[in-house]
Enzyme design. Sequence first.
Site, short mmCIF file in Angstrom:
data_model
loop_
_atom_site.label_atom_id
_atom_site.label_comp_id
_atom_site.label_asym_id
_atom_site.label_seq_id
_atom_site.Cartn_x
_atom_site.Cartn_y
_atom_site.Cartn_z
N LYS A 39 0.16 0.86 -5.49
CA LYS A 39 0.39 -0.25 -4.57
C LYS A 39 0.76 -1.49 -5.36
CE LYS A 39 -2.50 0.99 -0.63
NZ LYS A 39 -3.51 0.47 0.30
N HIS A 72 -11.28 -9.08 3.31
CA HIS A 72 -10.06 -9.87 3.50
C HIS A 72 -10.33 -11.06 4.41
CE1 HIS A 72 -6.79 -6.70 2.31
NE2 HIS A 72 -7.46 -7.17 1.29
N ASN A 120 -10.55 1.55 1.47
CA ASN A 120 -10.65 0.17 1.93
C ASN A 120 -12.04 -0.17 2.46
OD1 ASN A 120 -8.00 -0.63 1.33
ND2 ASN A 120 -7.25 0.41 3.16
N ARG A 179 17.04 -2.10 -8.10
CA ARG A 179 16.51 -1.04 -7.22
C ARG A 179 15.59 -0.06 -7.94
NH1 ARG A 179 21.97 -0.76 -5.90
NH2 ARG A 179 22.51 -2.31 -4.33
N LYS A 181 -10.28 7.85 -7.36
CA LYS A 181 -9.14 7.26 -6.68
C LYS A 181 -7.92 8.17 -6.79
CE LYS A 181 -6.52 3.16 -5.70
NZ LYS A 181 -6.32 1.72 -5.86
N ARG A 191 -6.46 7.87 2.52
CA ARG A 191 -6.36 6.75 1.60
C ARG A 191 -7.03 5.49 2.15
NH1 ARG A 191 -1.51 5.36 -2.51
NH2 ARG A 191 -2.40 3.41 -3.20
N GLU A 222 -0.05 6.60 1.98
CA GLU A 222 -0.98 6.10 3.00
C GLU A 222 -0.54 6.54 4.39
OE1 GLU A 222 -1.73 1.92 2.46
OE2 GLU A 222 -3.85 2.25 2.86
N HIS A 259 -11.85 -11.36 -5.17
CA HIS A 259 -11.62 -10.20 -4.30
C HIS A 259 -12.82 -9.24 -4.33
CE1 HIS A 259 -9.54 -6.97 -2.24
NE2 HIS A 259 -9.75 -6.17 -3.26
N GLU A 289 -15.86 -2.49 -7.02
CA GLU A 289 -14.96 -1.37 -6.72
C GLU A 289 -15.49 -0.07 -7.33
OE1 GLU A 289 -12.10 -1.39 -4.82
OE2 GLU A 289 -11.84 -3.55 -4.52
N HIS A 331 -13.07 -3.76 2.79
CA HIS A 331 -11.90 -4.60 2.59
C HIS A 331 -11.48 -5.38 3.83
CE1 HIS A 331 -11.70 -2.58 -1.22
NE2 HIS A 331 -10.57 -3.18 -1.55
#
Lengths: 365, 365
Positions: free
Chosen positions: B142, B252, B245, B120, B226, B241, B236, B265, B184, B248
Site C-alpha cells: 500500500k 483514524h 485494520n 507509469r 502480514k 486484508r 484488498e 498513528h 502494530e 484503525h
Amino acid sequence: MQKLEVQLGERSYPIFIGESLLDRPECLLPYIRGRQVLLVSNETVAPLYAERVRKVLADGGLTVAEAILPDGEAYKDWQHLNLIFDALLAARFSRKATLVALGGGVVGDMTGFAAACYQRGVDFIQIPTTLLAQVDSSVGGKTGINHPLGKNMIGAFMQPRVVLADTTVLRSLPDREYSAGLAEVIKYGLIRDLPFLEWLERHMDGLMARDPALLAEAILRSCRNKAEVVAADELEQNDLRALLNLGHTFGHAIETAMGYGSWLHGEAVATGMLMAADLSWRENWISHQDVARIRTILVRSGLPVVPPPVSPDEFLRHMAVDKKNIDGRLRLVLLRQLGRAVVTDEADRGRLVATLMAGEHLGQA
Amino acid sequence: MQKLEVQLGERSYPIFIGESLLDRPECLLPYIRGRQVLLVSNETVAPLYAERVRKVLADGGLTVAEAILPDGEAYKDWQHLNLIFDALLAARFSRKATLVALGGGVVGDMTGFAAACYQRGVDFIQIPTTLLAQVDSSVGGKTGINHPLGKNMIGAFMQPRVVLADTTVLRSLPDREYSAGLAEVIKYGLIRDLPFLEWLERHMDGLMARDPALLAEAILRSCRNKAEVVAADELEQNDLRALLNLGHTFGHAIETAMGYGSWLHGEAVATGMLMAADLSWRENWISHQDVARIRTILVRSGLPVVPPPVSPDEFLRHMAVDKKNIDGRLRLVLLRQLGRAVVTDEADRGRLVATLMAGEHLGQA
C-alpha cells in the site's frame, strides 16, 4: 453497432462502436459495479453530451456526481487532476465508485489516472468524443498527466471496464482535430497492416466526409490493431508496444519545441511519421516512392508534413527525454518496410541529422 | 540475518531482517535492474544513514541522485511527492530507474507511490527506519499520499523488489515512536496469532529494552503474519486484508479529530484497538478479562489507552469516511475471540455509542 473484445485476461473489456451509443443503457449499465458514478468531462464537451449520459445513468438508479475540467492539454496537470479527487471526496464516494470519462484524450488520461489512484483503484469507463481518443486512448490502458519537465511522465496502466466509441459525436469535431485523429489511424497501416493502409487510400475521400459506415470500419480496424499489440505487451515490457510510437519521438520534440497546444498531437505525429519515413529511406529500408505515398495520404487527410523551423540540436535535445530511451541511448521507431515498423537504437547519426535538416524538402515529392 | 519471502507470484520479494544491513551490498545490489538510483529520505533520517546507503550504491557502480523530503505526515501530500518527480526528471532518469526509500512510513508510502507513477511504473526498494514501517509498511504494497479530505485517499498497490529491516537503526528511534511501532506488533497477536501475543507478554520487558534478538524475532513474526494475509488478498478484494485494520477506524477518527501529527498513528491505533476490544466485549464476544489483558500489554508498551475527549457524533462523522465503508455502511473490525478478528457491519449502534462514550473508563481495569 460493432463490438471488439480487448483480450487482457481478467482485465479484458469490450469496445462498442456505432451511432448514438451515448443513449444506450445496455452499453453502460452492465459495466458499473457499485451505485456511485462520477462523470468527468470538460467545458467544451459537457454542454454537448453530458446530459445524455447523465440521464442514462440516473435512469439506471445510480447516484451521479460531476467533475468538469477546463478544456486543453495545458490543464493535464496535478492541480486539475485534483479537481477529480475533490469531487469524489466531496461526494464521499467509496472504492466501489465508477469514473466515467466523457471527452478527448486529456479527459480520458486524467480520469483513468484518477481512477487508478483513488483509494488505490476504482473502476472507470471511457466515452471518447474525439477520433484520436477513439482509435488511440481507448485501447492500451495508458493514463496519466504531464509534468513541467515532460509529457505523460506521471501515470499508470489502467484498463477501462468498457469503451463506447460513438461515431455520431464526431460530427461536432473541428476539422483540424478530426485530421489529427486520422494521423493515428494511418499509423496502424504503416506499422503493421498494409491492407488497412490500402483500404484507407481507397476510402480517404469518404472518411474526410465523415461517412459513418467508413468511420466505424476505420475505428474498428484501428482498435483491433492496437488491441493485438497491447495484448502481447500490456505493460510495455518488450519492443512490440513501442512500435505504436511511430512518429512520436519526432512528434514529441515538435510539441515540446513549439509549446504544448500550438501543434495538435496528431499533427505533430503526422509530421513525425514522415520524418521517420524519411530516415527509413536514408537507411535504405524503404523506397523514395514509399515516402511519397505516405506524404500523399497525410496531405489528403489534411495533415501537416513540414516540421517547424527547429534546429537539429534543439530537436535532439527534446528527443532525448522521451520515455523510449533506456539508459541514455536514443531509440527510434522506423519503417523496415511499408507496413512493418521496427524499434532501433542504431540509426546513423549523420542520416538522422540529415532528416532533421530536411525541413521544407519533406513536403515535396 | 533472517530472510522472509513474501509470496505474491511474479511480484514476490524478500525481506531481510538483522543488524547493520545498511552496509551490506548483497542485500541491495542484486535487486537493482538498471544503473540509475534515486535515494529518497527525509531531513531527520538522511543525516544519520543516507551516506552509508549511498556508499553501497556508488561502490556498486550505480548513478545515485537524492530527494530529501521534510519530515512528517503533514508533508505527505502532492506538493512534496512532486519533489521526487522533480529529482527524477532533473536527473533524466529512465523507466529502468530504481527508487530507494530510506525512512519511516511516510517516506516509504510516498516513494512507493512515486515509483508506481513515474513513467507509469519503475522499481522500488524499501529500507524502513522505524519499527512501525518495518512491521507494517514493508509488507502489503500500500502506497500513497493524503488529501485534505482524507488520509491515504490517493495511492497505488505497489510491491517493492526487496525490503531491508535493519534492527540497528531502531536504536536511534524516540521512545514514543518505538512504542507506536509496538502497537502494530501487538495487533498481529490480537487478530490472528494468540501464541505470538503470549510470546509478546513474556518478552515485553526485553522488547522495551530494544534487545536486538527479540526485536528481530518480533519483526519476523509480524511480517510473516502480514505476508500471509496479504498473499491471500493482495488487492484488498475480500475481508481478509481488512482484518489488518483492527483499531484503525477508531484510530483514524482520533487522528482526524485531533489533527494529523498530534497523536502518532500507532498511538491512535493502540487506543482504537482497545475501543474495538471494548465493543467486542459489549457484543459479548470476548471477556472483560480479555479486555484487561489487552489494556495491560498496551500500557506495558508505553501506549495510550484513553481516547481524547471527542463527542460520539464527531467520532462517527470521522469514522464514516473510512475506506472500509462500502456504499455508506459502517464496517468495523472486532474481536470474535482473543487472537481472532472479524469484519462486521452489524455492530449494535447503541453499544458502539457506549464504547465511544466510555472515555477514561477504558483506561481502568
